[in-house]
Design a protein around this motif. Structure first.
Motif, PDB file in Angstrom:
ATOM      1  N   UNK A 139      22.928  31.216  63.536  1.00 32.38           N
ATOM      2  CA  UNK A 139      24.054  30.298  63.340  1.00 32.38           C
ATOM      3  C   UNK A 139      24.191  29.935  61.863  1.00 32.38           C
ATOM      4  N   UNK A 140      23.076  29.616  61.234  1.00 27.09           N
ATOM      5  CA  UNK A 140      23.089  29.271  59.811  1.00 27.09           C
ATOM      6  C   UNK A 140      23.550  30.451  58.966  1.00 27.09           C
ATOM      7  N   UNK A 141      23.061  31.643  59.312  1.00 25.77           N
ATOM      8  CA  UNK A 141      23.423  32.826  58.526  1.00 25.77           C
ATOM      9  C   UNK A 141      24.919  33.097  58.616  1.00 25.77           C
ATOM     10  N   UNK A 142      25.467  32.964  59.818  1.00 25.46           N
ATOM     11  CA  UNK A 142      26.907  33.168  59.975  1.00 25.46           C
ATOM     12  C   UNK A 142      27.691  32.117  59.190  1.00 25.46           C
ATOM     13  N   UNK A 143      27.177  30.890  59.191  1.00 24.18           N
ATOM     14  CA  UNK A 143      27.817  29.824  58.408  1.00 24.18           C
ATOM     15  C   UNK A 143      27.876  30.204  56.934  1.00 24.18           C
ATOM     16  N   UNK A 144      26.776  30.691  56.396  1.00 24.27           N
ATOM     17  CA  UNK A 144      26.741  31.045  54.978  1.00 24.27           C
ATOM     18  C   UNK A 144      27.600  32.266  54.673  1.00 24.27           C
ATOM     19  N   UNK A 145      27.655  33.224  55.594  1.00 32.99           N
ATOM     20  CA  UNK A 145      28.519  34.395  55.393  1.00 32.99           C
ATOM     21  C   UNK A 145      29.975  33.959  55.329  1.00 32.99           C
ATOM     22  N   UNK A 146      30.360  33.021  56.207  1.00 31.57           N
ATOM     23  CA  UNK A 146      31.755  32.565  56.260  1.00 31.57           C
ATOM     24  C   UNK A 146      32.122  31.647  55.103  1.00 31.57           C
ATOM     25  N   UNK A 147      31.193  30.771  54.722  1.00 28.89           N
ATOM     26  CA  UNK A 147      31.536  29.707  53.783  1.00 28.89           C
ATOM     27  C   UNK A 147      31.216  30.015  52.322  1.00 28.89           C
ATOM     28  N   UNK A 148      30.387  31.007  52.070  1.00 30.68           N
ATOM     29  CA  UNK A 148      30.013  31.315  50.687  1.00 30.68           C
ATOM     30  C   UNK A 148      31.122  32.081  49.975  1.00 30.68           C
ATOM     31  N   UNK A 149      31.061  32.083  48.668  1.00 27.44           N
ATOM     32  CA  UNK A 149      31.977  32.872  47.855  1.00 27.44           C
ATOM     33  C   UNK A 149      31.849  34.338  48.268  1.00 27.44           C
ATOM     34  N   UNK A 150      32.958  35.011  48.649  1.00 30.93           N
ATOM     35  CA  UNK A 150      32.886  36.414  49.074  1.00 30.93           C
ATOM     36  C   UNK A 150      32.186  37.320  48.058  1.00 30.93           C
ATOM     37  N   UNK A 161      14.744  33.525  45.577  1.00 24.32           N
ATOM     38  CA  UNK A 161      15.153  32.722  44.427  1.00 24.32           C
ATOM     39  C   UNK A 161      14.155  31.649  44.066  1.00 24.32           C
ATOM     40  N   UNK A 162      12.905  31.790  44.526  1.00 22.48           N
ATOM     41  CA  UNK A 162      11.869  30.807  44.207  1.00 22.48           C
ATOM     42  C   UNK A 162      11.207  31.213  42.887  1.00 22.48           C
ATOM     43  N   UNK A 163      11.931  31.004  41.821  1.00 26.02           N
ATOM     44  CA  UNK A 163      11.455  31.409  40.502  1.00 26.02           C
ATOM     45  C   UNK A 163      10.308  30.521  40.038  1.00 26.02           C
ATOM     46  N   UNK A 164       9.325  31.126  39.398  1.00 25.26           N
ATOM     47  CA  UNK A 164       8.154  30.384  38.955  1.00 25.26           C
ATOM     48  C   UNK A 164       8.211  30.154  37.448  1.00 25.26           C
ATOM     49  N   UNK A 177      22.021  22.613  54.057  1.00 21.44           N
ATOM     50  CA  UNK A 177      21.647  22.101  52.744  1.00 21.44           C
ATOM     51  C   UNK A 177      21.787  23.194  51.693  1.00 21.44           C
ATOM     52  N   UNK A 178      22.466  22.893  50.626  1.00 24.34           N
ATOM     53  CA  UNK A 178      22.433  23.784  49.476  1.00 24.34           C
ATOM     54  C   UNK A 178      21.078  23.600  48.804  1.00 24.34           C
ATOM     55  N   UNK A 179      20.703  24.536  47.936  1.00 25.07           N
ATOM     56  CA  UNK A 179      19.430  24.403  47.220  1.00 25.07           C
ATOM     57  C   UNK A 179      19.438  23.129  46.378  1.00 25.07           C
ATOM     58  N   UNK A 180      20.589  22.805  45.818  1.00 18.71           N
ATOM     59  CA  UNK A 180      20.699  21.583  45.011  1.00 18.71           C
ATOM     60  C   UNK A 180      20.454  20.338  45.874  1.00 18.71           C
ATOM     61  N   UNK A 231      19.559  35.100  51.610  1.00 21.13           N
ATOM     62  CA  UNK A 231      18.374  34.323  51.241  1.00 21.13           C
ATOM     63  C   UNK A 231      18.578  32.817  51.385  1.00 21.13           C
ATOM     64  N   UNK A 232      19.788  32.327  51.055  1.00 23.30           N
ATOM     65  CA  UNK A 232      20.002  30.883  51.158  1.00 23.30           C
ATOM     66  C   UNK A 232      20.030  30.421  52.615  1.00 23.30           C
ATOM     67  N   UNK A 233      20.415  31.299  53.535  1.00 22.35           N
ATOM     68  CA  UNK A 233      20.376  30.945  54.957  1.00 22.35           C
ATOM     69  C   UNK A 233      18.930  30.818  55.424  1.00 22.35           C
TER      70      UNK A 233
END
Length: 469
Positions: A304-315, A65-68, A276-279, A256-258
């Motif tokens: 650990x971070x990846x599991x956090x994002x899988x659990x907490x992100x919008x399904x 998501x690193x758009x140029x 941290x969210x990207x924002x 990707x966000x993880x």
């Protein structure tokens, strides 16, 4: 002045983790300052650069998501511009033709080494009159011989190089092609780059590039040189430490966000905050907060971070990335629950999307046999009656809901005067083929009525055969 940064990879391989972190820092600095981010492909190494590597870099950037805002620019398409500047420098006397043979250069270096001197060009051709000859030559930059180059690095503070320690850099080879250090200078100038974020291995290039910029009358950007990434063992990160290419992390099941969250913390911090969210990254990021010391890659922390994002992100968001893994593992999701339901059901149990996909196969495909260990423990003679009663109750359910299924399990346990586990565990093995799954009522609901009844019949037959054998 608008803040403008750039990421300038060489397309000689995949987008590796170190490059991705540099790109992220550069991207964040631009966004944090309402600036612009440029993608530039430095493909002057024609022998090693490949279209496949270019595609891999672009794919990695897009996945992260690193758009140029500008680009991608390609150096090989800018040779006319480089040659124009080189001709101008020859005319102005800030560059010169060097006719020294390879043999002379090698002998000069050997003598310097024997005398314990720094190995650099001795300026033999620096003040020669231009020759009218066909003999080969390179073009060198006439580096200042006095004074020093000083710059304030955002990460490392004040850095100074004495000019008499710097070489008269070759800016065009004998075949006429411009060199890396020269192309970078012209590109940064033309593209209006105000801050260069790159690896610490480029620190020695910086004073040379600054001197060329000054000779051209071009503005000098700010610099931030970030440290390398090490493996868990303290050695430079390499393939032997596991995945080092960004898209390998996609293949291994990371969101990707993880990975972005992990990379931003791999040398940068804001208090004790880990997630941290990207924002949030954009709002809080400062180059001065980057650590000077090298950072060690820790796969457990990434997991650990990846599991956090899988659990907490919008399904629905997670499901979008899970779909790729389902296809990769040849799981046809057309006949089964929506992927959002799978994410909701299994997110507590999976560290990666690859694991999540593999563990959800039984929702979409029938299995050939029961797991031997689970069957031995739970598909025994005592399981026959609970399975038979449950099969009947499920068939008679007026509506197929988790609540109705749960009630049927409770009623079966009460009717047979056994604990819930004596009903639930045989059911779980019957319906999934194994001993692990989400809550059994939810599992049965997602597997579906027809498929559940069919599998319970198979388990009843298995138990009956076991009793009779």
């Amino acid at each position: 002045m608008t803040t403008k940064t750039r990421f300038a990879p060489s397309p000689t391989g995949f987008l590796h983790v170190g490059g991705a972190r540099t790109a992220l820092y550069s991207w964040l600095y631009a966004k944090a300052n309402q600036g612009e981010f440029v993608l530039r492909v430095e493909d002057t190494d024609i022998e090693r650069s490949t279209p496949e590597a270019v595609a891999a870099i672009l794919e990695g950037m897009e996945w992260l998501g690193l758009n140029w805002d500008e680009g991608p620019y390609y150096q090989t398409k800018r040779f006319d511009r480089y040659n124009e500047i080189i001709a101008q420098m020859l005319e102005e006397g800030t560059a010169y033709k060097c006719y020294c043979s390879r043999e002379r250069i090698e002998a000069m270096r050997e003598e310097q080494a024997a005398n314990g001197e720094a190995q650099k060009y001795d300026g033999h051709c620096r003040d020669l009159e231009p020759r009218d000859t066909d003999e080969p030559y390179v073009i060198r930059f006439k580096n200042p011989t006095e004074g020093s180059v000083v710059f304030d690095d955002h990460v490392r503070g004040r850095i100074e190089f004495a000019n008499d320690t710097l070489d008269d850099l070759i800016i065009a080879r004998s075949d006429g092609t411009p060199t890396y250090n020269f192309c970078v200078v012209v590109d940064d100038w033309d593209m209006g780059i105000t801050c260069v974020v790159r690896g610490e291995d480029h620190i020695n290039n910086t004073p040379r590039q600054i001197n060329i910029l000054k000779a051209l009358g071009a503005p000098v950007p700010e610099y931030a040189h970030v440290s390398m990434i090490l493996g868990d063992d303290g050695a430079k990160l390499s393939k032997r430490h596991g995945a080092v290419g960004v898209m390998q992390y996609r293949d291994d099941g990371y969101l990707p966000e993880a990975l972005l969250n992990y990379l931003v913390r791999l040398g940068w911090s804001h208090g004790d905050q880990e997630v941290f969210s990207v924002e949030e990254m954009t709002n809080l990021f400062k180059l001065e907060d980057i650590n000077k010391a090298a950072s060690a890659f820790n796969t457990e922390k990434l997991n650990w971070l990846n599991q956090h994002y899988i659990k907490e992100s919008d399904p629905a968001h997670v499901a979008k990335y899970l779909e790729w893994h389902m296809q990769d593992q040849n799981i046809d999701t057309a006949n089964g629950p929506a992927l959002t339901e799978i994410v909701t059901a299994l997110s507590e149990r999976a560290k990666t999307l690859k694991e999540l996909a593999a563990s959800s196969r039984y929702f979409y495909e029938d299995f050939a046999e029961f797991d031997a260990t689970a069957a031995k423990k739970h598909l025994r003679g005592v399981a026959l009656e609970p399975l038979q009663v449950m099969q009947k109750k499920l068939a008679e359910l007026p509506e197929w809901t988790v609540e109705a299924i749960h009630q049927a399990i409770q009623d079966t346990a009460a009717e047979l005067e056994v604990g819930m586990g004596k009903v639930g565990m045989p059911l779980r093995v019957a319906v999934t083929g194994a001993g692990m799954s989400p809550a059994v009522d939810l599992t049965i609901f997602l597997v579906g009525k027809a498929r559940s009844e069919q599998r319970i019949s198979k388990a009843i037959e298995f138990v009956a055969d076991r009793i009779n054998s």
